[in-house]
Design an enzyme around this catalytic site. Structure first.
Site, PDB file in Angstrom:
ATOM      1  N   LYS A 265     -35.636  -7.523  67.965  1.00 31.51           N
ATOM      2  CA  LYS A 265     -34.966  -6.663  68.948  1.00 31.51           C
ATOM      3  C   LYS A 265     -34.766  -5.295  68.303  1.00 31.51           C
ATOM      4  O   LYS A 265     -34.186  -5.204  67.214  1.00 31.51           O
ATOM      5  CB  LYS A 265     -33.608  -7.256  69.316  1.00 31.51           C
ATOM      6  CG  LYS A 265     -32.881  -6.436  70.386  1.00 31.51           C
ATOM      7  CD  LYS A 265     -31.398  -6.265  70.161  1.00 31.51           C
ATOM      8  CE  LYS A 265     -30.582  -7.509  70.288  1.00 31.51           C
ATOM      9  NZ  LYS A 265     -30.469  -7.995  71.653  1.00 31.51           N
TER      10      LYS A 265
ATOM     11  N   GLU B 257     -38.315  -5.128  78.773  1.00 29.94           N
ATOM     12  CA  GLU B 257     -37.335  -5.937  79.507  1.00 29.94           C
ATOM     13  C   GLU B 257     -36.410  -5.066  80.364  1.00 29.94           C
ATOM     14  O   GLU B 257     -35.395  -4.565  79.871  1.00 29.94           O
ATOM     15  CB  GLU B 257     -36.490  -6.772  78.529  1.00 29.94           C
ATOM     16  CG  GLU B 257     -35.453  -7.642  79.247  1.00 29.94           C
ATOM     17  CD  GLU B 257     -34.586  -8.482  78.308  1.00 29.94           C
ATOM     18  OE1 GLU B 257     -34.604  -8.224  77.098  1.00 29.94           O
ATOM     19  OE2 GLU B 257     -33.889  -9.379  78.804  1.00 29.94           O
TER      20      GLU B 257
ATOM     21  N   LYS C 237     -38.648  -6.116  71.059  1.00 31.75           N
ATOM     22  CA  LYS C 237     -38.022  -6.215  72.378  1.00 31.75           C
ATOM     23  C   LYS C 237     -37.008  -5.109  72.582  1.00 31.75           C
ATOM     24  O   LYS C 237     -36.287  -4.728  71.646  1.00 31.75           O
ATOM     25  CB  LYS C 237     -37.328  -7.566  72.523  1.00 31.75           C
ATOM     26  CG  LYS C 237     -37.060  -7.911  73.968  1.00 31.75           C
ATOM     27  CD  LYS C 237     -35.901  -8.860  74.131  1.00 31.75           C
ATOM     28  CE  LYS C 237     -34.587  -8.115  74.010  1.00 31.75           C
ATOM     29  NZ  LYS C 237     -33.435  -8.901  74.496  1.00 31.75           N
TER      30      LYS C 237
ATOM     31  N   LYS D 258     -40.677  -8.763  80.360  1.00 36.18           N
ATOM     32  CA  LYS D 258     -39.589  -9.757  80.410  1.00 36.18           C
ATOM     33  C   LYS D 258     -38.660  -9.384  81.561  1.00 36.18           C
ATOM     34  O   LYS D 258     -37.713  -8.609  81.396  1.00 36.18           O
ATOM     35  CB  LYS D 258     -38.840  -9.777  79.069  1.00 36.18           C
ATOM     36  CG  LYS D 258     -37.637 -10.718  79.037  1.00 36.18           C
ATOM     37  CD  LYS D 258     -37.201 -11.059  77.625  1.00 36.18           C
ATOM     38  CE  LYS D 258     -35.886 -11.828  77.610  1.00 36.18           C
ATOM     39  NZ  LYS D 258     -35.529 -12.386  76.321  1.00 36.18           N
TER      40      LYS D 258
ATOM     41  N   THR E 277     -22.500 -10.330  71.097  1.00 35.02           N
ATOM     42  CA  THR E 277     -22.908 -11.440  71.970  1.00 35.02           C
ATOM     43  C   THR E 277     -22.811 -12.781  71.242  1.00 35.02           C
ATOM     44  O   THR E 277     -22.305 -13.763  71.794  1.00 35.02           O
ATOM     45  CB  THR E 277     -24.350 -11.209  72.476  1.00 35.02           C
ATOM     46  OG1 THR E 277     -24.403  -9.933  73.095  1.00 35.02           O
ATOM     47  CG2 THR E 277     -24.768 -12.264  73.485  1.00 35.02           C
TER      48      THR E 277
ATOM     49  N   SER F 151     -38.570 -16.636  78.144  1.00 29.71           N
ATOM     50  CA  SER F 151     -38.064 -15.990  76.933  1.00 29.71           C
ATOM     51  C   SER F 151     -36.548 -16.099  77.036  1.00 29.71           C
ATOM     52  O   SER F 151     -35.853 -15.120  77.238  1.00 29.71           O
ATOM     53  CB  SER F 151     -38.509 -14.520  76.875  1.00 29.71           C
ATOM     54  OG  SER F 151     -37.885 -13.872  75.787  1.00 29.71           O
TER      55      SER F 151
HETATM   56  O1  LIG Z   1     -26.614  -8.124  74.857  1.00 25.23           O
HETATM   57  P1  LIG Z   1     -27.477  -8.498  73.699  1.00 25.23           P
HETATM   58  O2  LIG Z   1     -26.694  -9.023  72.556  1.00 25.23           O
HETATM   59  O3  LIG Z   1     -28.448  -7.452  73.319  1.00 25.23           O
HETATM   60  O4  LIG Z   1     -28.318  -9.781  74.126  1.00 25.23           O
HETATM   61  C1  LIG Z   1     -28.805  -9.985  75.367  1.00 25.23           C
HETATM   62  C2  LIG Z   1     -29.664 -11.230  75.418  1.00 25.23           C
HETATM   63  O5  LIG Z   1     -30.393 -11.096  76.589  1.00 25.23           O
HETATM   64  C3  LIG Z   1     -31.733 -11.558  76.412  1.00 25.23           C
HETATM   65  O6  LIG Z   1     -32.577 -10.468  76.565  1.00 25.23           O
HETATM   66  C4  LIG Z   1     -31.988 -12.646  77.433  1.00 25.23           C
HETATM   67  O7  LIG Z   1     -31.086 -13.668  77.214  1.00 25.23           O
HETATM   68  P2  LIG Z   1     -30.686 -14.697  78.356  1.00 25.23           P
HETATM   69  O8  LIG Z   1     -31.901 -15.569  78.554  1.00 25.23           O
HETATM   70  O9  LIG Z   1     -29.512 -15.435  77.799  1.00 25.23           O
HETATM   71  O10 LIG Z   1     -30.355 -13.893  79.587  1.00 25.23           O
HETATM   72  C5  LIG Z   1     -31.829 -12.068  74.969  1.00 25.23           C
HETATM   73  O11 LIG Z   1     -33.069 -11.752  74.403  1.00 25.23           O
HETATM   74  C6  LIG Z   1     -30.667 -11.371  74.304  1.00 25.23           C
HETATM   75  O12 LIG Z   1     -30.192 -12.133  73.254  1.00 25.23           O
END
Ligand SMILES: O=P(O)(O)OC[C@H]1O[C@](O)(COP(=O)(O)O)[C@@H](O)[C@@H]1O
Length: 341
Positions: A98, A178, A137, A220, A29, A290
């Site tokens: 995470k 989440e 998370k 979340k 990402t 968040s």
């Molecule tokens: O796909 P990844 O790399 O796990 O990241 C997903 C991203 O989505 C989230 O949960 C929410 O991010 P957004 O506010 O950009 O939707 C972030 O905490 C995380 O960085």
């Protein structure tokens, strides 16, 4: 497990006027984000970028309650050798981590995903706690299509979220739960509402079955919102009203806080939606942000990988953090955006 302490941390994560910086982009990402600004995704560039954010004094001390880190970042040091996690602690924000290990295709359910990472999670949590993480998370991804999500995808993801949450609490770490219903697609807000309701109800059922203490967690969720390609986009007022109705129907008041993901909304939309929700009157839980993209798109652009742009990047981050901090109290106005640095 010390539930009083878990509750104290969860409550601090959603303190009025503050919210969470989601800086936990996985390697894939963050590469996508850096590609968009023409920066190579090296370990050093990722460190420099995140150090810039964590050293934004105004934003971090006034508007950011906690920071979600990626595994690489929690072990990294700033240029001067200070662990990045110390910069966060020194600003008064709470460090988090995470812990999911991404998604895999769900067998027998074409096009659907299950989040993985439960193996050895107890051991990993112990190490993260020793390093200073006080919350974690885990993100489940639910997609909307003509015949998805299946109940299978919803159940297995809810089950994994609850397994993760219980392990976190046993390790004295507050779980952010989440379950993200994606806003990709052309579905309307009512379809998003209906799917999110099923997802939240199933998630809370699993959390109860697995004895997760609701007082020691943060939810979340996505907002109830139109799909990005839906021809009829719901207004800010409709998103706020339907999201609050949905959350009141599904989220027990024992949960100390809800912190939204931004999910691909524009920076200003994400702020306006949160603000409008607070205009609707008092709520049974703390309600804040968040955000990943909605907090970082502007600083990423302003920085663009150049050391001479660090101050501009920090200004852009502080501005978005302040706007969202105000929105978390219902005190934001769109006119404040024009006065941006
Ligand atoms: O796909 P990844 O790399 O796990 O990241 C997903 C991203 O989505 C989230 O949960 C929410 O991010 P957004 O506010 O950009 O939707 C972030 O905490 C995380 O960085």
């Amino acid at each position: 497990m010390n539930l009083t302490e878990l509750n104290r941390i969860a409550t601090a994560m959603v303190a009025p006027g503050k919210g969470i910086l989601a800086a936990d982009e996985s390697s894939g990402t963050i590469k996508k984000r850096f590609d968009a600004i023409g920066v190579e995704s090296t370990e050093e560039n990722r460190r420099d970028y995140r150090e810039m954010l964590f050293r934004s004094k105004d934003a971090m001390s006034q508007y950011i309650s906690g920071v979600i880190l990626y595994d690489e970042t929690i072990w990294q040091n700033a240029k001067d050798g200070t662990p990045l996690i110390k910069l966060i602690e020194q600003s008064g924000a709470i460090p988090g981590i995470k812990v999911d290990e991404g998604t895999q295709g769900l067998p027998m359910c074409p096009g659907e995903l299950v989040t993985v990472g439960l193996d050895k999670l107890a051991e990993r949590l112990k190490k993260y706690y020793e390093r200073g993480a006080r919350f974690a998370k885990w993100r489940a991804v639910i997609d909307i299509g003509s015949d998805i999500p299946s109940m299978t995808a919803i159940s297995v993801n809810a089950h994994a979220l609850a397994r993760y949450a219980a392990l976190c609490q046993a390790a004295q770490i507050v779980p952010i739960v989440e379950p993200e219903v994606l806003m990709d697609g052309d579905h309307d807000i009512d379809r998003c509402y209906e799917v999110t309701q099923r997802v939240l109800n199933t998630t809370f059922q699993e959390l109860r079955v697995q004895r997760v203490a609701l007082e020691g967690m943060v939810l979340k969720p996505n907002m109830a919102i139109s799909g990005k390609k839906c021809p009829k986009q719901a207004s800010v007022e409709e998103v706020a009203e339907k999201t609050i109705r949905l959350l009141k129907a599904c989220v027990p008041a024992a949960v100390p806080g809800i912190a939204f993901l931004s999910g691909g909304q524009s920076d200003e939309q994400a702020t306006a939606h949160l603000n409008a929700m607070h205009k609707l009157g008092s709520l049974p839980w703390g309600l804040t942000f968040s955000y990943g993209r909605a907090l970082q798109a502007a600083p990423q652009k302003a920085w663009s990988g150049r050391p001479e742009n660090v101050a501009a990047g920090q200004r852009a981050f502080s501005h978005r953090a302040r706007m969202n901090g105000l929105a978390s109290k219902g005190e934001w106005q769109s006119s404040l955006e024009q006065k941006a640095a």
